[in-house]
Design a protein around this motif. Structure first.
Motif, PDB file in Angstrom:
ATOM      1  N   GLU A  39      10.943   3.133   2.356  1.00 49.89           N
ATOM      2  CA  GLU A  39      11.180   4.558   2.639  1.00 49.89           C
ATOM      3  C   GLU A  39      12.133   5.163   1.598  1.00 49.89           C
ATOM      4  O   GLU A  39      11.949   6.298   1.150  1.00 49.89           O
ATOM      5  CB  GLU A  39      11.765   4.719   4.045  1.00 49.89           C
ATOM      6  N   ARG A  40      13.143   4.393   1.213  1.00 48.67           N
ATOM      7  CA  ARG A  40      14.101   4.895   0.220  1.00 48.67           C
ATOM      8  C   ARG A  40      13.425   5.089  -1.147  1.00 48.67           C
ATOM      9  O   ARG A  40      13.687   6.069  -1.848  1.00 48.67           O
ATOM     10  CB  ARG A  40      15.281   3.937   0.094  1.00 48.67           C
ATOM     11  N   ILE A  41      12.593   4.131  -1.519  1.00 45.00           N
ATOM     12  CA  ILE A  41      11.884   4.243  -2.795  1.00 45.00           C
ATOM     13  C   ILE A  41      10.981   5.474  -2.798  1.00 45.00           C
ATOM     14  O   ILE A  41      10.952   6.249  -3.765  1.00 45.00           O
ATOM     15  CB  ILE A  41      11.062   2.972  -3.071  1.00 45.00           C
ATOM     16  N   LEU A  42      10.264   5.673  -1.704  1.00 43.30           N
ATOM     17  CA  LEU A  42       9.352   6.816  -1.630  1.00 43.30           C
ATOM     18  C   LEU A  42      10.123   8.137  -1.635  1.00 43.30           C
ATOM     19  O   LEU A  42       9.696   9.125  -2.253  1.00 43.30           O
ATOM     20  CB  LEU A  42       8.489   6.711  -0.374  1.00 43.30           C
ATOM     21  N   LEU A  46       0.829  -1.206   0.000  1.00 48.49           N
ATOM     22  CA  LEU A  46       0.000   0.000   0.000  1.00 48.49           C
ATOM     23  C   LEU A  46       0.865   1.258   0.000  1.00 48.49           C
ATOM     24  O   LEU A  46       0.566   2.230  -0.706  1.00 48.49           O
ATOM     25  CB  LEU A  46      -0.927  -0.014   1.211  1.00 48.49           C
ATOM     26  N   ALA A  47       1.926   1.249   0.802  1.00 40.73           N
ATOM     27  CA  ALA A  47       2.812   2.418   0.852  1.00 40.73           C
ATOM     28  C   ALA A  47       3.413   2.700  -0.517  1.00 40.73           C
ATOM     29  O   ALA A  47       3.515   3.857  -0.941  1.00 40.73           O
ATOM     30  CB  ALA A  47       3.915   2.187   1.882  1.00 40.73           C
ATOM     31  N   LEU A  48       3.825   1.649  -1.226  1.00 38.50           N
ATOM     32  CA  LEU A  48       4.401   1.824  -2.558  1.00 38.50           C
ATOM     33  C   LEU A  48       3.380   2.324  -3.568  1.00 38.50           C
ATOM     34  O   LEU A  48       3.751   2.826  -4.634  1.00 38.50           O
ATOM     35  CB  LEU A  48       5.009   0.497  -3.033  1.00 38.50           C
ATOM     36  N   ARG A  49       2.088   2.182  -3.216  1.00 37.06           N
ATOM     37  CA  ARG A  49       1.020   2.703  -4.073  1.00 37.06           C
ATOM     38  C   ARG A  49       0.513   4.040  -3.548  1.00 37.06           C
ATOM     39  O   ARG A  49      -0.594   4.460  -3.850  1.00 37.06           O
ATOM     40  CB  ARG A  49      -0.109   1.664  -4.176  1.00 37.06           C
TER      41      ARG A  49
END
Length: 447
Positions: free
Chosen positions: A428-431, A395-398
């Motif tokens: 967190e790094r991706i976001l 969900l966070a990645l979306r």
């Protein structure tokens, strides 16, 4: 001797060993004190403490009080993992190197055990061939924290004297022959692996590693392919596992491998061999036709369902590189609908790890539909921790703020070195990277 360091070595407390040796003066462990610490690690069975000791200057060739050097001791006692750690010095030039003559001597020591009965040899060494009061303990013990194991034979006499070995001499012979370029046939390595026929044993694993690294993978492939339908279950397990190992790199025999594996997907009845068949088939096919995997999503063995859930990532491919945008919230994808349906089904499996694997595969994919988001939201309260983590990560990645909040709550008390801590950090790094890309894009637009 530093008592604190000795206790850490004996306990296998690698972090403490590493921290303590870094506080010691240079060359402080190059002599007898370092040798005693290495001996303590050997007798305690903690090979994982060896690298820190070698990095600190401990000499792996220095003889112990009994006059035997650590390499010879490991070869004699069947301590395969300990021996390999000692010989890994050639990967680190700052460590004391082990000369080839010592490796050749160790090879002969280990070979001698292949022709004797281990219990009788221990009795002979203790002078107790006819001692009926001697107690013999034969036990499987872990030798790594990732599941590798060995059989330990311990002989105890009435007067308290003991002798013991690990029966991993075949692994040591295989390892040393490979290092010394001693030729050995595929069939001989198979025979060593099948001596105990334990896929988690040192003997089995070392034969696998050496065969997978041979300079002619085509020859090894064809040898293994000829055994995948062997009547012996253990032989099929070994052959299919080897095919799986060979699949981790691009191979010229890819098409031939798929032709070999495809019928085994339908006919292999042993779950362990089937697990390797599924893994190998998925690797070789890439984004090709994975429909042969889908029937196994309902296999009775949860290990097989777990494997399918994680291997279906090949049908999805890499996630999209561009950042997720709030408008529109759903992005297109070209994953076959039957694969998506299978992953959704596996994400609701009765087995927790199967659910976690399926949610992990979905989380890192570019599949973003209302059904997938609803599924992940439902698993934010899953009773299996890993499933909760991957649902929240998905969900966070979306760009779902509630999912991100739950993920951060899960990771708040997690050590960074744990899978949970690393998963949270990765998301967190991706976001953060996406946010930076958006700022750059906005700045470019303004100018």
């Amino acid at each position: 001797m530093d008592v604190q360091l000795l206790r850490a070595v004996q306990a296998g407390d690698v972090q403490s060993v590493d921290e303590l040796v870094q506080t010691m003066p240079a060359d402080a462990l190059a002599g007898d004190e370092g040798s005693r610490l290495l001996r303590a690690a050997a007798f305690a069975g903690h090979a994982d403490a060896v690298p820190a000791l070698l990095d600190a200057g401990v000499d792996p060739t220095r003889a112990w009080g009994e006059g035997i050097d650590p390499v010879s001791w490991a070869a004699d006692h069947g301590a395969s993992v300990f021996l390999q750690e000692l010989l890994s010095s050639d990967l680190s030039p700052w460590r004391k190197q082990v000369p080839r003559r010592m490796e050749r001597a160790a090879l002969e020591i280990a070979r001698a055990w292949l022709t004797v009965d281990p219990e009788l040899e221990l009795r002979r060494r203790l002078g107790a061939l006819q001692d009926d009061s001697a107690v013999v303990e034969c036990k499987q013990i872990p030798v790594t924290d990732w599941g590798l194991r060995a059989t330990r034979i311990r002989l105890t006499l009435a007067d308290g004297r003991q002798a013991e070995i690990q029966t991993s001499h075949r692994a040591i012979v295989t390892f040393l022959e490979n290092r010394l370029d001693v030729p050995v046939s595929h069939d001989e390595l198979l025979a060593r692996a099948l001596f105990d026929a334990d896929p988690q044993s040192c003997d089995w694993m070392e034969a696998q590693v050496v065969l997978a690294q041979r300079p002619n993978p085509e020859e090894t492939f064809r040898w293994a392919a000829g055994l995948v339908a062997h009547p012996s279950v253990s032989t099929r397990r070994f052959a299919t596992e080897l095919l799986h190992r060979l699949s981790f790199h691009e191979r010229r025999f890819k098409a031939e491998a798929l032709e070999t594996l495809r019928p085994r997907l339908r006919t292999e009845e042993d779950p362990i061999a089937l697990d390797s068949v599924i893994g190998a088939f998925a690797e070789y096919t890439g984004r090709g036709d994975v429909t042969g995997l889908l029937p196994h999503a309902r296999h009775l063995d949860p290990e097989i369902r777990r494997r399918v859930a994680i291997e279906l990532v090949v049908a999805i491919g890499e996630p999209p590189q561009r950042a997720y945008r709030p408008d529109p919230p759903l992005i297109p994808f070209d994953t076959p609908p039957n694969v998506v349906a299978t992953l959704i089904e596996l994400a609701s499996d009765v087995d927790g790890q199967t659910r976690a694997n399926a949610l992990f595969t979905l989380a890192d994919s570019g599949i973003d539909t209302t059904a997938v988001r609803d599924l992940m939201t439902a698993h934010l309260t899953d009773d299996y921790p890993a499933a909760r983590v991957h649902a929240a990560a998905g969900l966070a990645l979306r760009e779902d703020l509630y999912g991100l909040e739950v993920l951060r709550q899960i990771g708040a008390g997690a050590d960074f070195l744990t899978p949970v801590g690393q998963r949270v950090d990765s998301v967190e790094r991706i976001l953060a990277h996406r946010a930076a890309e958006r700022r750059n894009a906005d700045s470019s637009g303004e100018t």
